[in-house]
Structures are given as structure tokens and as C-alpha cells.
Design an enzyme around this catalytic site. Structure first.
Site, PDB file in Angstrom:
ATOM      1  N   CYS A   1      -9.726  -2.929  22.126  1.00 27.03           N
ATOM      2  CA  CYS A   1      -9.628  -1.480  22.312  1.00 27.03           C
ATOM      3  C   CYS A   1      -8.504  -1.133  23.259  1.00 27.03           C
ATOM      4  O   CYS A   1      -8.525  -1.519  24.423  1.00 27.03           O
ATOM      5  CB  CYS A   1     -10.944  -0.932  22.856  1.00 27.03           C
ATOM      6  SG  CYS A   1     -10.898   0.817  23.247  1.00 27.03           S
TER       7      CYS A   1
ATOM      8  N   CYS B   1       4.603  -1.601   5.220  1.00 23.62           N
ATOM      9  CA  CYS B   1       5.541  -2.672   4.889  1.00 23.62           C
ATOM     10  C   CYS B   1       4.938  -3.579   3.823  1.00 23.62           C
ATOM     11  O   CYS B   1       3.988  -4.317   4.070  1.00 23.62           O
ATOM     12  CB  CYS B   1       5.889  -3.469   6.145  1.00 23.62           C
ATOM     13  SG  CYS B   1       6.805  -2.513   7.371  1.00 23.62           S
TER      14      CYS B   1
ATOM     15  N   PRO C   1       6.371  -5.868   0.083  1.00 20.70           N
ATOM     16  CA  PRO C   1       7.597  -6.276  -0.603  1.00 20.70           C
ATOM     17  C   PRO C   1       8.215  -5.114  -1.386  1.00 20.70           C
ATOM     18  O   PRO C   1       7.560  -4.489  -2.217  1.00 20.70           O
ATOM     19  CB  PRO C   1       7.113  -7.398  -1.540  1.00 20.70           C
ATOM     20  CG  PRO C   1       5.956  -7.995  -0.805  1.00 20.70           C
ATOM     21  CD  PRO C   1       5.269  -6.823  -0.143  1.00 20.70           C
TER      22      PRO C   1
END
Length: 278
Positions: free
Chosen positions: A121, A261, A263
Site C-alpha cells: 500500500c 504497454c 506488443p
């Protein structure tokens, strides 16, 4: 089957952080089977004999975690502020006992808080809401990264998750060189802890890890951005999305934040001038 056989079975793998237990599959509730489950233990960071924070974490690479947490939370300015470190068992978990310089310990005592955090956390230990998103020194613009190099790194991120490959239960954080090569990474049940482990490792690697970017398997929360910026990381790539506060903090501290993100895909939230795509 005897009750004793239904209890947790001792770890029979060679991978730290994994334990085998009995479980039942949906299609066969009559016959238990063994499967690997990721360990999660309370880890207390103890500075000069005083417990400062308790985090739930995977029980591996804890020296790197303690070092990275100390840097990313501003407890120390450099690894030289720590004179010694030991990981020892405690009654309910593990303690990392840290010998801190007198100067840094005095600063820590002024803002010390006793708390127990949830899994990784990032808000743990914040005494007031105004302390969230505390100012970070704006980053310089010294790094660039070719997005064409990202795809190969994404394909190899899983290589740094041996526990995750067995259990499906960890996050990873890896250091990516400008060439796209992942030169090191760490995993943990908590995404913030995985990042702290990586940042601690980076502080020990010297010049070879100064050029490049961080790649994480999780979303990009504000804590991930702030921890990265506190340690001088200029570019943060995340497999999942970013939050609004993460974007605001990244914009304010000059960090290039990239999410989603995959490919052939990436979403740039802030400061795209560090990125090229030929």
C-alpha cells in the site's frame, strides 16, 4: 483424508516465496490436489531498533526492498546512509533490521509513523491527506527511449517472475536499458514492493543501470510514479493503465509515463519528448 493432510504442506519447490497447499478444482470437488500458492508475509522495517512500517510482501530480496523503500520514501538520500542490515524472523513474520546514520534517523523520528499496510500500500504511513502527492524535485530531461525496443522487453518480462509463473500471483518490475534489454527484475505479491526491490537493486548497480527505464507488469498508480521520481527514474512503462493522480504527479515532476504497454501498442500520458518511434 486426515485433517493434518488438509493443512498447508511444507514448501517442496526450490523457489523462495512459493508453498504447496491442497485445493479443489471446480470440476472435481471430491479429490483434492496439490498446487503452488505465493507466500505473503508481514515484513517490518525496523530502523535503529524502532519499527517504522509493516508491509505485506513476498519473503525474498528483502534487503533490496528495504533499501528501495528507504530511498523512495525519502528516509535516506543514498545507500551510504545505511550502515548495516539484517533480515531476521519475528513471531508473526520477518523483520529487516536497519542501522541508519544518526542524521537520517533524527529526520525519520520527526515524521515517524507506526502502521500496518495492506499489500504494497503506497498510502501507508501518510499521516494527513495533504501529504499525498508530496512535491518531488522535477526530473531533468537526460533520457530517451525508442519505442521500437519495447516489444522485445515485454516478451521477456515474465522471465523475472518465477513465482508468478507457478502461481499467477505476483507483479514484476524490471530495469530496461535503452537497447530494450531487461538486465534485472524483481517480483512480489505487492506491486509497490516489487518496484521498491528494483529501485533498491538499481542503487547498487552503479552506472550500468543509470540509463534506461522502469517496466512494471501492473497499472501505474500515483505511488509508482512518485517512487520512481524520488529515485531519479525519468521513464516509467506500465503494462496496464495509469490513474488520474499518477498522470498529474508525472506531469508535475517531469516523468514520462506510458501505459497499456503491449506488443505494438503504448499510450503516452506525459512528456512524450523523451520517446522516439522510427
Amino acid at each position: 483424508m486426515k485433517k493434518t493432510q488438509q493443512k498447508e504442506i511444507e514448501n517442496v519447490t526450490n523457489i523462495t516465496g512459493v508453498r504447496q497447499i491442497e485445493l479443489w478444482r471446480r470440476d472435481d470437488l471430491q479429490h483434492p490436489r496439490l498446487d503452488e500458492v505465493a507466500e505473503e508475509v508481514p515484513v517490518a522495517l525496523v530502523y535503529n531498533g524502532i519499527s517504522h512500517v509493516v508491509m505485506m510482501a513476498s519473503p525474498k530480496d528483502l534487503e533490496y526492498f528495504a533499501l528501495g523503500f528507504s530511498l523512495s520514501e525519502g528516509i535516506i538520500e543514498s545507500p551510504r546512509d545505511i550502515f548495516g542490515m539484517d533480515v531476521v524472523p519475528s513471531c508473526n513474520g520477518l523483520e529487516v533490521q536497519i542501522e541508519l546514520s544518526s542524521r537520517r534517523f533524527m529526520g525519520l523520528k520527526e515524521r515517524r509513523r507506526a502502521l500496518a499496510g495492506r499489500t504494497g500500500c503506497g498510502v501507508c504511513g501518510v499521516e494527513q491527506l495533504n501529504d499525498i502527492g508530496k512535491p518531488v524535485q522535477p526530473l531533468p530531461f537526460t533520457q530517451t527511449f525508442d519505442l521500437n525496443k519495447l516489444d522485445d522487453a515485454l516478451r521477456h518480462l515474465n522471465d523475472f517472475q518465477p513465482v508468478g509463473q507457478l502461481t499467477g500471483c505476483t507483479h514484476a518490475a524490471a530495469w530496461m536499458l535503452p537497447s530494450g534489454e531487461l538486465v534485472g527484475g524483481h517480483e512480489d505479491v505487492g506491486r509497490h514492493v516489487a518496484l521498491d526491490k528494483l529501485l533498491g537493486r538499481r542503487s547498487q548497480e552503479g552506472e550500468s543501470w543509470q540509463q534506461g527505464a522502469v517496466l512494471v507488469s501492473s497499472r501505474a498508480s500515483y505511488e509508482m510514479v512518485q517512487k520512481s521520481a524520488m529515485c531519479g527514474v525519468e521513464i516509467l512503462f506500465a503494462v496496464s493503465a495509469a490513474t488520474t493522480l499518477a498522470v498529474e504527479v508525472a506531469e508535475r515532476c517531469n516523468l514520462t509515463l506510458v501505459g497499456f504497454c503491449k506488443p505494438g501498442r503504448a499510450t503516452v500520458y506525459t512528456h512524450p519528448q523523451r520517446l522516439v518511434h522510427n
